[in-house]
Design an enzyme around this catalytic site. Structure first.
Site, short mmCIF file in Angstrom:
data_model
loop_
_atom_site.label_atom_id
_atom_site.label_comp_id
_atom_site.label_asym_id
_atom_site.label_seq_id
_atom_site.Cartn_x
_atom_site.Cartn_y
_atom_site.Cartn_z
N GLY A 12 -2.85 -1.65 0.51
CA GLY A 12 -1.48 -1.18 0.61
C GLY A 12 -0.53 -2.16 1.24
CB SER A 13 -0.31 -5.84 1.55
OG SER A 13 -0.32 -6.36 0.24
CG ASN A 14 2.54 -5.08 -3.27
OD1 ASN A 14 3.58 -5.72 -3.40
ND2 ASN A 14 1.36 -5.56 -3.60
CG LEU A 85 -7.85 0.11 -8.76
CD1 LEU A 85 -9.21 -0.30 -8.20
CD2 LEU A 85 -7.23 -1.06 -9.51
CG LEU A 87 -5.08 5.09 -18.42
CD1 LEU A 87 -4.52 3.66 -18.47
CD2 LEU A 87 -5.98 5.30 -19.63
CG ASN A 102 1.27 -1.08 -12.36
OD1 ASN A 102 0.85 -0.91 -11.20
ND2 ASN A 102 0.61 -1.81 -13.25
CG HIS A 104 -0.75 -6.75 -14.00
ND1 HIS A 104 -1.91 -6.00 -13.91
CD2 HIS A 104 -1.12 -7.94 -14.53
CE1 HIS A 104 -2.93 -6.70 -14.37
NE2 HIS A 104 -2.48 -7.88 -14.76
CG ASP A 145 -2.08 -3.89 -16.74
OD1 ASP A 145 -1.55 -3.27 -15.80
OD2 ASP A 145 -3.23 -4.33 -16.70
CD GLU A 174 1.47 -8.31 -6.37
OE1 GLU A 174 1.21 -7.40 -5.59
OE2 GLU A 174 0.70 -8.64 -7.28
C1 GRF Z 1 -1.49 -6.11 -6.09
O1 GRF Z 1 -1.92 -7.36 -6.40
C2 GRF Z 1 -0.85 -5.47 -7.31
O2 GRF Z 1 -0.31 -6.39 -8.18
C3 GRF Z 1 -1.98 -4.77 -7.97
O3 GRF Z 1 -2.80 -4.34 -6.92
C4 GRF Z 1 -2.62 -5.15 -5.77
C5 GRF Z 1 -2.35 -4.27 -4.60
O4 GRF Z 1 -2.43 -4.96 -3.39
N1 GRF Z 1 -1.50 -3.78 -8.90
P1 GRF Z 1 -2.04 -4.27 -2.05
O5 GRF Z 1 -2.98 -3.09 -1.83
O6 GRF Z 1 -0.62 -3.84 -2.13
O7 GRF Z 1 -2.25 -5.33 -0.99
#
Ligand code: GRF
Length: 189
Positions: A12-14, A85, A87, A102, A104, A145, A174
């Protein structure tokens, strides 16, 4: 307030970047974090920031009434996939048409599709000696995707880049772009 749900399976870094970016926002709020894994680190963020969280089983996720019920109970207007992860089922794509986004870690349509996630992507990029990689932010449809691309950003790769250093470059992109693009899409600016 426009409420969004973040769906995530991993670290969950994003998700963190999105939550931090929207903290104190006057129009958009993260109303829910949903994961398919009880021990996903992303769920700690919910505790840290006082955001509602739910863990969902595969059977419940297939069940329209159950999942839409959760989203409606939190008044969710947009769903953000940040490392989720599974669908997305057809019923969700219909109910949230052009409202599921999403990210990617490649320049789609290259290196997308089933099995292309995480380090698999960066290893394939390296194996093909690509000179660039990057990120794609896209609407979600019923194929992995393949939804309409909204935004892409590139990074240059060097010969001595490894899958790990490629991953780092891509993740930086990202974190830099995803929160801002989400805001832009939602506010239509
Ligand atoms: C990211 O690389 C994103 O592109 C993909 O999953 C990863 C999630 O990373 N869909 P994080 O958990 O946000 O670090």
């Amino acid at each position: 307030m426009i409420k969004i749900a973040i769906f995530a399976s991993g670290t969950g870094s994003n998700a963190r970047k999105i939550i931090e970016y929207l903290d104190g926002h006057t129009q958009i709020e993260v109303g829910l974090i949903l994961s398919n894994r009880t021990n996903a680190k992303v769920l700690d963020l919910a505790d840290e920031y006082g955001i509602h969280k739910r863990v969902i089983s595969k059977d419940n996720f297939k069940d329209k009434g159950f999942t839409i019920g959760i989203l409606e109970s939190f008044n969710i207007s947009y769903v953000i996939l940040a490392g989720f992860l599974w669908l997305i089922p057809e019923y969700m794509i219909e109910s949230y048409h052009r409202k599921i986004i999403n990210i990617h870690p490649s320049l789609l349509p290259k290196y997308g599709g089933k099995g292309m996630y995480g380090m698999n992507v960066h290893r394939a990029v390296k194996a093909n000696n690509e000179i660039e990689s990057g990120i794609s932010i896209h609407y979600v449809n019923s194929e992995f995707d393949e939804g309409e691309i909204i935004f892409q950003s590139k990074c240059t790769l060097e010969q001595n880049d490894s899958p790990e250093t490629i991953a780092k470059k891509v993740l930086e992109l990202e974190h830099k772009h995803f929160p801002r693009i989400i805001e832009k899409i939602i506010l239509n600016t």
